[in-house]
Enzyme design. Structure first.
Site, mmCIF file in Angstrom:
data_model
loop_
_atom_site.group_PDB
_atom_site.id
_atom_site.type_symbol
_atom_site.label_atom_id
_atom_site.label_comp_id
_atom_site.label_asym_id
_atom_site.label_seq_id
_atom_site.Cartn_x
_atom_site.Cartn_y
_atom_site.Cartn_z
ATOM 1 N N ASP A 157 0.786 -1.335 0.196
ATOM 2 C CA ASP A 157 -0.366 -0.152 -0.147
ATOM 3 C C ASP A 157 0.550 1.458 0.297
ATOM 4 O OD1 ASP A 157 -2.331 -1.651 0.027
ATOM 5 O OD2 ASP A 157 -2.671 -0.860 1.677
ATOM 6 N N HIS A 199 -4.258 9.027 6.799
ATOM 7 C CA HIS A 199 -4.599 8.106 7.377
ATOM 8 C C HIS A 199 -3.077 7.564 8.107
ATOM 9 C CE1 HIS A 199 -7.578 6.345 5.560
ATOM 10 N NE2 HIS A 199 -7.588 6.745 4.731
ATOM 11 N N GLY A 207 -2.344 3.702 4.384
ATOM 12 C CA GLY A 207 -3.383 4.119 3.650
ATOM 13 C C GLY A 207 -3.056 5.033 1.977
ATOM 14 N N ASP A 234 -13.615 12.220 3.363
ATOM 15 C CA ASP A 234 -13.484 11.429 2.358
ATOM 16 C C ASP A 234 -14.128 10.407 2.902
ATOM 17 O OD1 ASP A 234 -11.059 8.788 1.796
ATOM 18 O OD2 ASP A 234 -9.950 10.637 1.579
ATOM 19 N N HIS A 236 -12.975 7.515 3.424
ATOM 20 C CA HIS A 236 -12.037 6.874 4.689
ATOM 21 C C HIS A 236 -12.448 7.322 5.612
ATOM 22 C CE1 HIS A 236 -10.770 4.999 0.603
ATOM 23 N NE2 HIS A 236 -10.747 3.710 1.258
ATOM 24 N N ASP A 323 -12.522 10.629 -3.330
ATOM 25 C CA ASP A 323 -13.149 8.686 -3.321
ATOM 26 C C ASP A 323 -14.397 9.023 -2.833
ATOM 27 O OD1 ASP A 323 -12.484 9.826 -1.006
ATOM 28 O OD2 ASP A 323 -10.694 8.288 -0.516
ATOM 29 N N TYR A 362 -9.390 8.146 -6.932
ATOM 30 C CA TYR A 362 -8.546 7.460 -7.188
ATOM 31 C C TYR A 362 -9.475 7.669 -9.792
ATOM 32 C CZ TYR A 362 -7.169 7.031 -2.685
ATOM 33 O OH TYR A 362 -6.450 6.748 -1.503
#
Length: 517
Positions: A157, A199, A207, A234, A236, A323, A362
């Site tokens: 990652d 992250h 992340g 976000d 996430h 995202d 992304y």
């Protein structure tokens, strides 16, 4: 009386007592006196009655003053490469910047090229071993570190790629310098689309994030502001930022994210509220797949409004991860470009010092569209839907529009029922009621800034070319006003003004000089 002053923005859902017309209570009292023929001596009594009757509710005041915006971008930050099959593409920053240039939005804000951070500046949050590792590791030497790189969670990652240290120092610098500009009141809004990597932990990557530029920027803001609000849209959970401030009441973190089904990072339940002094100062709104604009706004706006009313922040940091958009490569939400940007517009409407950062995203053409649209929102400038000609126009086919109409059905059904969202809202409101309003901070000596503001002006003066009257740095700092008649690219004196008018207007006849005999 607790009264919040906000700039013109999207109307919010307020209690019935709220002054929805944006008129000061004293002015309302005077008008009532005029309409009901009260004696002039009663004006004071009526004024006091209005002030105390509305003390609990915010008053939204209209203002026509445009915000001063600073924009941070270094051309090198979009040239780094995570790897062939890695979803994170820094090239999206180049696409975004190119659209901002060709929409001519740069003319309405001050443009800065952030200087790379030093290791010493990053040690304000991250551990010394971790920073030393990032500074020395390269794809050729990663195997020489043995199992050490696994301790820092570097791998699939978060790969080691060429220029990793330079990339981290560049995207972090924009966030820190933006915080410095806000601290010294040199701008109202600071934008760094390269930042927002939420992250990263103190001593490990996570992340796709290596350095947590958000935490470092908030630490700068805390030098001049008693309370800072962090908002994360976000998809996430902003776990790295939450963990950094989990035990303090000087930073409130609010995150709207996908939760459940082992979705990364598998944190962010509504029960995560903070600990010790920070209890109830971490607000999490877990959402399910497929949430659309209407459902998202139905919980985003009342929660943010209540947080502002209870916490009374002095500055806001907004992470705008793209995202959460529909059709994102890794996302499962159904937000449109306008729906995403409406959240930015709403946060801007409070009129507080605002640091706007990027984050996830992304599908790079949609990331560029989204952040360009949100730049125009922050500048209070409308832009055409048809994209201007730019260096990456082929990325945006076949529609070549900023906000294209999506006709395909959504990939995910909206699993966020009205009952579920209402349940989340009620639970968040109940947690907010446990707070002490606007926690204070003791007076203390202000620590030195991460960057010395005088160094930037000194560098500009030392590197100035004496043969160029208007340098590139001067052009970047110049803001074109809306009422300017001529483009600021040209410096016109009286003779040039007349000559240009003649060239552009061929119907203007000039007198021919008579030849002397």
């Amino acid at each position: 009386a607790v009264v919040s002053t906000q700039s013109t923005g999207t109307p919010t859902n307020q209690p019935s007592k709220q002054n929805t017309f944006g008129i000061h209570p004293l002015i309302q009292a005077y008008r009532i006196v005029q309409q009901t023929n009260y004696p002039i001596s009663n004006i004071l009594f009526v004024s006091i009655h209005f002030v105390f009757s509305m003390a609990e509710f915010p008053v939204q005041l209209n203002t026509t003053r445009k915000s001063k915006v600073s924009y941070f971008f270094n051309n090198e930050v979009g040239n780094y490469y995570y790897g062939a099959y890695h979803p994170m593409k820094p090239h999206r920053l180049t696409l975004t910047h190119n659209l901002i240039l060709n929409y001519e939005l740069w003319k309405k804000m001050e443009v800065y090229r952030p200087r790379p951070c030093t290791a010493e500046q990053l040690l304000n949050y991250h551990s010394e071993d971790y920073i030393d590792f990032l500074e020395r590791v390269t794809p050729e030497t990663v195997n020489h570190f043995g199992d050490v790189y696994k301790r820092f969670n570097v791998g699939d990652d978060c790969p080691v790629f060429d220029g990793l240290w330079e990339y981290c120092s560049l995207y972090t610098a924009g966030s820190i310098e933006g915080a410095l500009k806000l601290n010294h009141q040199q701008c109202d809004i600071a934008i760094n689309w390269a930042g927002g990597l939420h992250h990263a932990r103190r001593d490990e990557a996570s992340g796709f994030c290596y350095i947590n530029d958000i935490v470092l920027a908030i630490l700068e803001l805390l030098k001049y502001h008693a309370r800072v609000l962090y908002i994360d849209i976000d998809i996430h959970h902003g776990d790295g930022v939450q963990d950094a401030f989990y035990t303090t009441d000087r930073v409130m973190t609010v995150s709207f994210h996908k939760y459940g089904d082992n979705f990364f990072p598998a944190t962010g339940d509504v029960t995560e509220m903070g600990e010790q002094k920070g209890k109830y100062y971490s607000v999490n709104v877990p959402l399910r797949d497929g949430i659309d604009d209407r459902s998202y706004h139905s919980i985003f706006k009342p929660v943010i409004q209540s947080v502002i009313d209870f916490y009374r922040p002095e500055a806001i940091v907004l992470q705008c991860g793209a995202d959460s958009l529909r059709l994102d490569r890794l996302g499962c939400f159904n937000l449109s470009f306008k729906g995403h940007s409406e959240c930015v517009r709403f946060v801007k409407s409070f009129g507080l010092p605002l640091l706007v950062l990027g984050g996830g995203g992304y599908t790079i053409r949609n990331v560029a569209r989204c952040w360009t649209l949100e730049t125009s929102v922050l500048l209070d400038t409308e832009v055409a839907n048809d994209l201007p000609f730019n260096d990456y126009l082929e990325y945006f086919g076949p529609d070549f529009q900023l906000n294209p109409e999506i006709t395909t059905p959504p990939r995910y059904d909206n699993l966020n029922s009205r009952q579920y969202l209402e349940q989340m809202r009620v639970q968040v409101m109940e947690n907010l009621r446990q707070l002490q309003h606007a926690p204070g901070v003791q007076m203390h000596a202000v620590p030195p800034d991460a960057f010395l503001m005088d160094e930037e002006s000194d560098d500009i003066e030392n590197n100035r070319n004496p043969d160029i009257r208007v340098s590139q740095q001067d052009r970047d700092r110049n803001i074109t006003k809306d009422n300017e008649y001529y483009d600021d690219d040209y410096v016109k004196d009286k003779d040039n003004f007349q000559l240009d008018n003649i060239k552009k207007k061929p119907w203007i006849k000039t007198k021919k000089k008579k030849k002397k005999k």
